[in-house]
Motif scaffolding. Structure first.
Motif, PDB file in Angstrom:
ATOM      1  N   ARG A  19      76.693  46.190 -33.458  1.00 43.24           N
ATOM      2  CA  ARG A  19      75.937  44.987 -33.868  1.00 43.24           C
ATOM      3  C   ARG A  19      75.538  45.026 -35.325  1.00 43.24           C
ATOM      4  N   ASN A  20      75.477  46.220 -35.909  1.00 42.14           N
ATOM      5  CA  ASN A  20      74.930  46.349 -37.250  1.00 42.14           C
ATOM      6  C   ASN A  20      75.950  46.724 -38.327  1.00 42.14           C
ATOM      7  N   ASP A  77      67.360  53.914 -37.179  1.00 42.09           N
ATOM      8  CA  ASP A  77      68.060  53.003 -36.281  1.00 42.09           C
ATOM      9  C   ASP A  77      67.822  53.401 -34.834  1.00 42.09           C
ATOM     10  N   PHE A  78      67.763  54.693 -34.609  1.00 45.88           N
ATOM     11  CA  PHE A  78      67.497  55.211 -33.267  1.00 45.88           C
ATOM     12  C   PHE A  78      66.839  56.581 -33.398  1.00 45.88           C
ATOM     13  N   ASP A 110      76.592  50.638 -29.092  1.00 50.90           N
ATOM     14  CA  ASP A 110      76.394  49.195 -29.068  1.00 50.90           C
ATOM     15  C   ASP A 110      75.577  48.732 -30.265  1.00 50.90           C
ATOM     16  N   HIS A 111      74.529  49.496 -30.594  1.00 51.78           N
ATOM     17  CA  HIS A 111      73.689  49.166 -31.743  1.00 51.78           C
ATOM     18  C   HIS A 111      74.502  49.244 -33.042  1.00 51.78           C
ATOM     19  N   LEU A 168      74.413  53.057 -25.621  1.00 50.86           N
ATOM     20  CA  LEU A 168      73.533  52.082 -26.270  1.00 50.86           C
ATOM     21  C   LEU A 168      73.490  52.285 -27.786  1.00 50.86           C
ATOM     22  N   ILE A 169      73.592  53.527 -28.227  1.00 47.32           N
ATOM     23  CA  ILE A 169      73.647  53.798 -29.670  1.00 47.32           C
ATOM     24  C   ILE A 169      74.891  53.162 -30.284  1.00 47.32           C
ATOM     25  N   ILE A 199      66.073  52.608 -29.625  1.00 50.44           N
ATOM     26  CA  ILE A 199      67.316  52.198 -30.266  1.00 50.44           C
ATOM     27  C   ILE A 199      67.155  50.760 -30.741  1.00 50.44           C
ATOM     28  N   GLY A 200      67.249  50.563 -32.047  1.00 48.73           N
ATOM     29  CA  GLY A 200      67.177  49.211 -32.577  1.00 48.73           C
ATOM     30  C   GLY A 200      65.931  48.451 -32.180  1.00 48.73           C
ATOM     31  N   ASP A 201      64.771  49.045 -32.394  1.00 52.51           N
ATOM     32  CA  ASP A 201      63.492  48.405 -32.099  1.00 52.51           C
ATOM     33  C   ASP A 201      63.269  48.150 -30.618  1.00 52.51           C
ATOM     34  N   ARG A 202      63.924  48.919 -29.765  1.00 51.41           N
ATOM     35  CA  ARG A 202      63.705  48.760 -28.328  1.00 51.41           C
ATOM     36  C   ARG A 202      63.602  50.124 -27.672  1.00 51.41           C
TER      37      ARG A 202
END
Length: 310
Positions: A307-308, A258-259, A303-304, A300-301, A208-211
């Protein structure tokens, strides 16, 4: 500013419990974050071209104009493309291009190939079968000769479009190979080397988001080579090492997601790190991995997304 209104699109005609529970999870995660999200079947946003312009129904356009983002939990690429052209720009998760690349297993590998000029991503040796038409099929199968020469049996044969391992076959000789190809009636397919060292085992890493946020190890049921949990496979929480996480993140980044969920295989056996990309899933079902690892992927998705979206 945090988004206030969101849309979740699901496939109206694939309304099974397995899919509906994921939509419910996304709605609940949005609600917990103070986002007013609603779910709609893809038919609600059926696009049309009337009097020379793209339009949706009046109700659909009203919903779109009020919304801050769209979660496309579906693979309806045509409707997604239409949403991209709507008069109000919408942030769509995942992007329609990345969903399209991920949905087609052959195109996934071609997209990863484009990334090799910067970073060589390890993938399974793969042949993309030549295109034919469903009403014609393959009138000449001499192309199998090169596949047999380079891959050797057994060979994994996959339809390019499919989920949960349902369109994946292990063929052990030419007779079975040709039978499977003919039974698929011209549908796009790939043929891949069978990674014997992985022994019906792989890992799924959620990115998710490069993590890389969590991972699980999946094991096929007795008598099967497919590790999909839906097909009776088992799963356990897995602690991915740095190389495995980096590979999964690179794969997701290459497709512009993105995920997503990345399936890695063990070319040197399960005692060594997983090191080969098998598949990348834009709409990876996150309930199993959440239950397996205890990591709330859905939360977490969202949350991403927060942020975006600006």
């Amino acid at each position: 500013m945090k988004p206030g209104i969101g849309i979740i699109i699901y496939n109206k005609f694939l309304n099974t419990r397995k899919f509906s529970e994921h939509v419910a999870c996304l709605l609940d995660a949005c609600r917990k974050k103070g986002i007013d999200a609603k779910a709609y079947g893809n038919d609600f946003f059926m696009p049309a071209f009337i009097d020379g312009r793209l339009r949706f129904s009046d109700m659909a356009e009203e919903v779109l104009l009020k919304s801050d983002f769209v979660i496309c939990f579906d693979k309806d690429i045509r409707t997604g493309r239409a949403l991209e052209s709507f008069k109000k720009p919408l942030r769509i998760f995942n992007t329609i291009s990345s969903i399209a690349w991920s949905d087609d297993k052959a195109m996934t590998y071609l997209k990863l190939l484009n990334n090799w000029k910067d970073e060589r991503l390890p993938v399974i040796d793969t042949f993309i079968l030549p295109m034919t038409y469903e009403n014609i099929g393959y009138t000449d199968m001499s192309f199998i000769d090169d596949i047999e020469d380079k891959l050797h049996y057994p060979v994994v044969l996959k339809e390019c479009f499919g989920s949960f391992g349902a369109q994946v076959y292990l063929v052990r000789d030419r007779e079975e190979f040709t039978y499977r190809i003919r039974s698929c009636k011209g549908r796009p397919m790939i043929a891949q080397r069978y990674i014997e060292a992985s022994e019906g085992t792989d890992i799924r890493i959620e990115v998710i988001g490069d993590r890389a946020v969590c991972a699980m190890k999946r094991t096929a049921p007795p008598g099967d080579f497919r590790s999909n949990v839906t097909n009776g496979g088992t799963c356990e929480a897995y602690k991915a090492d740095g190389s495995e996480k980096a590979l999964a993140v690179s794969a997701v980044r290459a497709l512009g997601l993105d995920f997503g969920g990345v399936d890695l295989m063990f070319s040197h056996g399960p005692s060594a790190p997983a090191d080969t990309i098998c598949e990348i899933n834009s709409n990876a079902h996150f309930v199993n991995i959440t239950e397996c690892t205890g990591v709330d992927v859905c939360d977490l998705i969202v949350d991403h997304i927060i942020r975006n979206v600006t």
